[in-house]
Motif scaffolding. Sequence first.
Motif, short mmCIF file in Angstrom:
data_model
loop_
_atom_site.label_atom_id
_atom_site.label_comp_id
_atom_site.label_asym_id
_atom_site.label_seq_id
_atom_site.Cartn_x
_atom_site.Cartn_y
_atom_site.Cartn_z
N THR A 1 0.82 -1.21 0.00
CA THR A 1 0.00 0.00 0.00
C THR A 1 0.85 1.26 0.00
O THR A 1 0.38 2.33 0.38
CB THR A 1 -0.94 0.00 1.22
OG1 THR A 1 -0.16 -0.15 2.43
CG2 THR A 1 -1.95 -1.13 1.14
N HIS A 2 2.12 1.14 -0.42
CA HIS A 2 3.00 2.29 -0.52
C HIS A 2 3.26 2.63 -1.99
O HIS A 2 3.53 1.75 -2.80
CB HIS A 2 4.36 2.01 0.15
CG HIS A 2 4.29 1.93 1.63
ND1 HIS A 2 5.41 1.82 2.45
CD2 HIS A 2 3.24 1.95 2.49
CE1 HIS A 2 5.05 1.76 3.70
NE2 HIS A 2 3.73 1.84 3.76
N LEU A 3 3.16 3.91 -2.32
CA LEU A 3 3.59 4.42 -3.61
C LEU A 3 4.93 5.11 -3.39
O LEU A 3 5.02 6.07 -2.63
CB LEU A 3 2.57 5.41 -4.17
CG LEU A 3 3.01 6.25 -5.38
CD1 LEU A 3 3.29 5.37 -6.59
CD2 LEU A 3 1.96 7.32 -5.70
N ILE A 4 5.98 4.60 -4.03
CA ILE A 4 7.33 5.12 -3.86
C ILE A 4 7.67 6.01 -5.05
O ILE A 4 7.58 5.58 -6.20
CB ILE A 4 8.36 3.98 -3.76
CG1 ILE A 4 7.99 3.02 -2.63
CG2 ILE A 4 9.76 4.54 -3.57
CD1 ILE A 4 8.02 3.64 -1.26
N VAL A 5 8.07 7.25 -4.77
CA VAL A 5 8.45 8.19 -5.83
C VAL A 5 9.86 8.68 -5.54
O VAL A 5 10.13 9.25 -4.48
CB VAL A 5 7.48 9.38 -5.91
CG1 VAL A 5 7.86 10.29 -7.07
CG2 VAL A 5 6.05 8.90 -6.07
N SER A 6 10.75 8.45 -6.49
CA SER A 6 12.15 8.82 -6.34
C SER A 6 12.50 9.96 -7.29
O SER A 6 12.11 9.94 -8.46
CB SER A 6 13.06 7.61 -6.63
OG SER A 6 14.42 7.98 -6.60
N GLY A 7 13.20 10.96 -6.78
CA GLY A 7 13.60 12.10 -7.59
C GLY A 7 14.73 12.86 -6.92
O GLY A 7 15.37 12.37 -5.99
N LYS A 8 14.96 14.06 -7.38
CA LYS A 8 16.07 14.85 -6.86
C LYS A 8 15.59 16.20 -6.38
O LYS A 8 14.93 16.94 -7.11
CB LYS A 8 17.15 15.04 -7.94
CG LYS A 8 18.45 15.63 -7.43
CD LYS A 8 19.52 15.63 -8.50
CE LYS A 8 20.86 16.13 -7.94
NZ LYS A 8 21.92 16.11 -8.97
N GLU A 9 15.87 16.50 -5.10
CA GLU A 9 15.61 17.82 -4.54
C GLU A 9 16.90 18.64 -4.57
O GLU A 9 17.95 18.15 -5.01
CB GLU A 9 15.07 17.70 -3.11
CG GLU A 9 13.69 17.05 -3.04
CD GLU A 9 13.11 17.06 -1.64
OE1 GLU A 9 13.90 17.16 -0.67
OE2 GLU A 9 11.88 16.96 -1.51
N ILE A 10 16.81 19.86 -4.12
CA ILE A 10 17.99 20.73 -4.13
C ILE A 10 19.14 20.11 -3.36
O ILE A 10 20.31 20.21 -3.75
CB ILE A 10 17.63 22.11 -3.54
CG1 ILE A 10 16.61 22.82 -4.45
CG2 ILE A 10 18.89 22.97 -3.37
CD1 ILE A 10 16.11 24.14 -3.92
N ASP A 11 18.83 19.41 -2.26
CA ASP A 11 19.87 18.82 -1.42
C ASP A 11 20.31 17.44 -1.89
O ASP A 11 21.18 16.83 -1.28
CB ASP A 11 19.38 18.72 0.03
CG ASP A 11 19.15 20.09 0.66
OD1 ASP A 11 19.84 21.05 0.24
OD2 ASP A 11 18.28 20.21 1.53
N GLY A 12 19.72 16.92 -2.96
CA GLY A 12 20.15 15.62 -3.47
C GLY A 12 18.98 14.68 -3.73
O GLY A 12 17.81 15.06 -3.63
N VAL A 13 19.31 13.42 -4.05
CA VAL A 13 18.30 12.42 -4.35
C VAL A 13 17.47 12.12 -3.11
O VAL A 13 17.99 12.03 -2.00
CB VAL A 13 18.96 11.12 -4.86
CG1 VAL A 13 17.92 10.03 -5.10
CG2 VAL A 13 19.72 11.39 -6.15
N VAL A 14 16.16 11.98 -3.31
CA VAL A 14 15.26 11.74 -2.18
C VAL A 14 14.15 10.81 -2.63
O VAL A 14 13.84 10.71 -3.82
CB VAL A 14 14.68 13.08 -1.66
CG1 VAL A 14 13.77 13.70 -2.71
CG2 VAL A 14 13.92 12.89 -0.36
#
Length: 404
Positions: free
Chosen positions: A154-167
């Motif tokens: 029941t988890h939707l995982i979204v990976s991307g990059k914020e100003i401080d790095g990959v999150v």
Amino acid sequence: MSKGKEIEGEEEREDMCGNDSEVRSKKRLLARDSGASICIYANSSSGGEPQDADYSVASLSDELEALILARVPRSEYWKFSFVSRRFLSLVKSGEVYKIRRAVGFKEASVFMLAIGEKSWWAFDRQFRCCRKLPILPSDFCFSTGDKESVCAGTHLIVSGKEIDGVVIWRFELASNKWFKGPFMVNPRCLFASATCGTSAFVAGGIGMESEERVLSSAEKYDPETKSWELLPMMHQRRKLCSGCYMDNKFYVIGGMDENGNGLTCGEAFDEQENTWKLIPEMLKDAPVTTSQSPPLVAVANNELYSLEASSNELKVYLKRSNSWKILGPAPVRADFNKGWGIAFKSLGDELLVMGASSVACAGRGMAVYTCCPHPQADELQWRALDCGTSQLSHFIWNCSVMVA
């Protein structure tokens, strides 16, 4: 939205539940058990007797009550907060989803983010009900940058990059909220991913922790522990690759190596043996090229299908001969942006494709089609779904299917 049922992101409504003495009106909950509709009424405790057709919730055991609720379509769960605190607790704690898995009652939901949208959308399998998720509380860099998504339980995982790095951000269906983390052991982007029941696999991609390099590492996500586990290394470093789950194995297909060369080989991870098997020339007729999207692949009835970006044709993988068979054209323009912006996903025994329609009069809105494919079929029967989302862009940024 002009059509369909739109259910906005639901806020907590505990203040509307109250105790038994505060619940003055009857509230009905519909459930389906073995094909029959069961009506349950929550009656006030002000002395009124149940009517002939009424069944008091108090007369049901907690176990039976939970089993009934587990069979209610998930699109109706937002109404539980109007019935009682216990119903709300069963949903928010995630207990109802565990019961659903135990009794084998599961539904597919499609989570997608179209370009130009601030919020993710969640659709039921037939695209008759939809709702906006709460806005993901990330920074501008994450919101406008490239992202990968995958579902685990029941988890939707979204990976991307914020100003401080990959999150990584995760949306938990039970609480209807976004949370940050957990981080992968090896943070990455442009990787392959696949869902297997309540787990998710990722492999390859470009490492982002210290220096950008093409990876051969793989990981598995467990939503129960909210943690990532390292798996054995693949045989081949690869980025812009695709993943799927078939024959109880995690497949990683295509992509490009560290020198930018298109890869035609695939690999399959057997969790029981904890090893990877290299599959040479798995994509010998369609290697990934520069600026092209990762291979568009999906599994239905344990058969692997591919949507060819250059020709818009659907193909099926013939396992014994390690070759592909053309099944005919798909009703979307996968060639419109070299495969980018198209969602091609597994939906149980069906294939789901979303994007720009190949029909000239379809307009610029998002088109949704499904079909029940068969490797031996002479002609595919695609079914257009009228989801009332013509205002959404046909360019799909991210899409994942959750089965819970």
